[in-house]
Design a protein around this motif. Sequence first.
Motif, short mmCIF file in Angstrom:
data_model
loop_
_atom_site.label_atom_id
_atom_site.label_comp_id
_atom_site.label_asym_id
_atom_site.label_seq_id
_atom_site.Cartn_x
_atom_site.Cartn_y
_atom_site.Cartn_z
N HIS A 1 36.98 5.05 27.29
CA HIS A 1 37.63 3.82 27.75
C HIS A 1 37.39 2.66 26.79
O HIS A 1 38.04 1.62 26.88
CB HIS A 1 37.12 3.44 29.14
CG HIS A 1 35.68 3.04 29.18
ND1 HIS A 1 34.64 3.95 29.02
CD2 HIS A 1 35.07 1.83 29.34
CE1 HIS A 1 33.49 3.32 29.09
NE2 HIS A 1 33.73 2.03 29.29
N LEU A 2 36.44 2.83 25.87
CA LEU A 2 36.14 1.80 24.89
C LEU A 2 36.99 2.01 23.65
O LEU A 2 37.24 3.13 23.23
CB LEU A 2 34.66 1.83 24.53
CG LEU A 2 33.69 1.56 25.68
CD1 LEU A 2 32.25 1.80 25.24
CD2 LEU A 2 33.87 0.13 26.20
N ASP A 3 37.41 0.91 23.03
CA ASP A 3 38.27 1.01 21.84
C ASP A 3 37.50 1.47 20.61
O ASP A 3 38.02 2.23 19.80
CB ASP A 3 38.93 -0.34 21.56
CG ASP A 3 39.94 -0.71 22.64
OD1 ASP A 3 40.73 0.16 23.04
OD2 ASP A 3 39.92 -1.87 23.09
N TYR A 4 36.28 0.97 20.47
CA TYR A 4 35.46 1.43 19.35
C TYR A 4 33.98 1.18 19.65
O TYR A 4 33.63 0.48 20.62
CB TYR A 4 35.87 0.74 18.04
CG TYR A 4 35.68 -0.76 17.97
CD1 TYR A 4 34.48 -1.33 17.57
CD2 TYR A 4 36.74 -1.62 18.26
CE1 TYR A 4 34.32 -2.71 17.47
CE2 TYR A 4 36.60 -2.99 18.18
CZ TYR A 4 35.38 -3.54 17.78
OH TYR A 4 35.23 -4.90 17.69
N ILE A 5 33.13 1.78 18.83
CA ILE A 5 31.68 1.63 18.95
C ILE A 5 31.18 0.81 17.77
O ILE A 5 31.52 1.09 16.62
CB ILE A 5 30.97 3.00 18.97
CG1 ILE A 5 31.54 3.90 20.07
CG2 ILE A 5 29.46 2.81 19.15
CD1 ILE A 5 31.35 3.39 21.48
N ALA A 6 30.40 -0.21 18.07
CA ALA A 6 29.77 -1.05 17.03
C ALA A 6 28.28 -0.78 17.03
O ALA A 6 27.61 -0.96 18.05
CB ALA A 6 30.06 -2.52 17.30
N ILE B 1 37.48 6.73 17.98
CA ILE B 1 38.09 8.05 18.12
C ILE B 1 39.58 7.92 18.40
O ILE B 1 40.28 8.93 18.52
CB ILE B 1 37.42 8.87 19.24
CG1 ILE B 1 37.64 8.17 20.60
CG2 ILE B 1 35.93 9.07 18.96
CD1 ILE B 1 37.30 9.04 21.79
N HIS B 2 40.08 6.70 18.49
CA HIS B 2 41.46 6.45 18.92
C HIS B 2 42.38 6.24 17.72
O HIS B 2 42.06 5.48 16.80
CB HIS B 2 41.52 5.24 19.84
CG HIS B 2 40.66 5.35 21.06
ND1 HIS B 2 40.93 6.24 22.07
CD2 HIS B 2 39.51 4.70 21.41
CE1 HIS B 2 39.99 6.13 23.01
NE2 HIS B 2 39.12 5.21 22.63
N ASP B 3 43.54 6.87 17.77
CA ASP B 3 44.50 6.75 16.67
C ASP B 3 45.17 5.38 16.64
O ASP B 3 45.70 4.97 15.59
CB ASP B 3 45.58 7.84 16.79
CG ASP B 3 45.02 9.23 16.56
OD1 ASP B 3 43.98 9.35 15.86
OD2 ASP B 3 45.60 10.21 17.08
N ASP B 4 45.19 4.68 17.77
CA ASP B 4 45.87 3.40 17.82
C ASP B 4 44.93 2.21 17.60
O ASP B 4 45.31 1.05 17.80
CB ASP B 4 46.60 3.23 19.16
CG ASP B 4 45.64 3.31 20.36
OD1 ASP B 4 44.51 3.78 20.19
OD2 ASP B 4 46.06 2.90 21.46
N VAL B 5 43.69 2.49 17.19
CA VAL B 5 42.72 1.43 16.89
C VAL B 5 42.32 1.56 15.42
O VAL B 5 41.95 2.64 14.96
CB VAL B 5 41.47 1.54 17.78
CG1 VAL B 5 40.45 0.46 17.40
CG2 VAL B 5 41.85 1.41 19.25
N ASP B 6 42.41 0.47 14.68
CA ASP B 6 42.06 0.45 13.25
C ASP B 6 40.84 -0.44 13.05
O ASP B 6 40.96 -1.67 13.03
CB ASP B 6 43.26 -0.07 12.44
CG ASP B 6 43.03 0.03 10.93
OD1 ASP B 6 41.87 0.22 10.52
OD2 ASP B 6 44.01 -0.10 10.18
N GLU C 1 40.62 -8.60 20.99
CA GLU C 1 41.58 -7.87 21.81
C GLU C 1 41.07 -6.50 22.23
O GLU C 1 41.77 -5.75 22.90
CB GLU C 1 42.89 -7.68 21.02
CG GLU C 1 42.73 -6.87 19.76
CD GLU C 1 43.99 -6.81 18.93
OE1 GLU C 1 44.19 -5.82 18.22
OE2 GLU C 1 44.79 -7.78 19.00
N HIS C 2 39.84 -6.15 21.85
CA HIS C 2 39.32 -4.82 22.11
C HIS C 2 38.12 -4.83 23.06
O HIS C 2 37.40 -5.83 23.16
CB HIS C 2 38.87 -4.16 20.80
CG HIS C 2 39.97 -3.92 19.82
ND1 HIS C 2 40.09 -4.62 18.64
CD2 HIS C 2 41.01 -3.06 19.86
CE1 HIS C 2 41.16 -4.20 17.99
NE2 HIS C 2 41.74 -3.26 18.71
#
Length: 395
Positions: A243-248, A262-267, A218-219
């Motif tokens: 614009h990206l949800d996270y970095i892998a 860096i987003h509070d709504d992404v775990d 979903e990300h």
Amino acid sequence: MIHLFTHNDLDGVGCGIVAKVAFGDKVKVHYNSVGSLNYQVADFMEEVTKENQLYITDLSVNDDNAIKIDEFVKAGGFAQFIDHHKTALHLNEFSWASVTVEYDDGRLTSATSLFYEYLIEQNLLSRSPSLDEAVELIRQYDTWEWDKNNNIKAKKLNDLLYMISIDDFEARMLDKLKKADRFDFDDFESQILEMEEQKLERYLRKKRREIIQKPVGEHWVGIIHAEQFLSEVGNTLGKENAHLDYIAMISMGSKRISLRTIHDDVDVSKVAAKYDGGGHAKASGCQLNEEAYKSFVAEAFPLEPLKQDAQKNVFNIKESPNGVLFDSKDKGSFFLSPKNDGSWQIENKGKLLEHSFSTFHDAEKFVKRNHAAWLVKDEDYVNFLVENIRRLKNM
């Protein structure tokens, strides 16, 4: 004999240092990676006696080891498990375990801060100004509060750990804590830290040119191959590609993936859990297993790296009331402009998209995710405005 099993990162090593301040030569510290802890603990539990005291910090034990530790405690042995990862909260069902994710005031905990406070409460260690400062630096780095607080000293402490051996780092920290009321770096440490900062800047310049993006579940994810400066790389690339949800970050050598957001709504701890990993909401890690390899490596391999946004613009800047110009390889230029009601519209090749966006960030996210667009330089922006000024006035 007292045995402490802990992580080999800054927070884990901080626990080792605090233990040596408290127990001196009576403690043996075992530093472990995430993958090695349970093997080491299992071997130890085969030979443990009631004369041994067991502490485990900053890494979680598996169910088999938890059962062995519980049996050891019920038979009269001593064990204390202290952690701050929410993936370990289930261990709180045991009397010997204490997992606390955050303090009552909302601050995130670290293993070092929890262990330090435990030792003080048990009258095993006396508080000191230098220890207070060192523990707080470690907590701020591990929870990433240092970035919000601009506490560069905390970041430098972590840098120093990875520039020298754990033994050397440990010896230096113990010497500082014994000799001074204030925790600070000496001239040698300051010099090598400055050199490390320059090395980091060179590494970041390289990684900025290599990041690719793709949806995973979903990300939307930024994927990079990196084996050093992971927190700095993840945080910097996350901010520059919001614009990206996270970095892998993929490490083929260790077959692990480090995740940062860096987003509070992404775990990202929930993402890591899908691949036999865990950690914090904003910083986690997992194994590069077969499923993860397919999503983050094999499917990402044919994709081209993202083109960087122009960095030194004066006019074509994000959220400019005069509009913002992006370019792309597949659809050409995109002009994002504000409407009278505060929403944003997107023009592509002289035509407005039917859908408008409530914020600039949402509009930017659309062109970056769907078309890998990048912010153009001021020169191209000015030329675009001059060529299209009449038409744009009528939008």
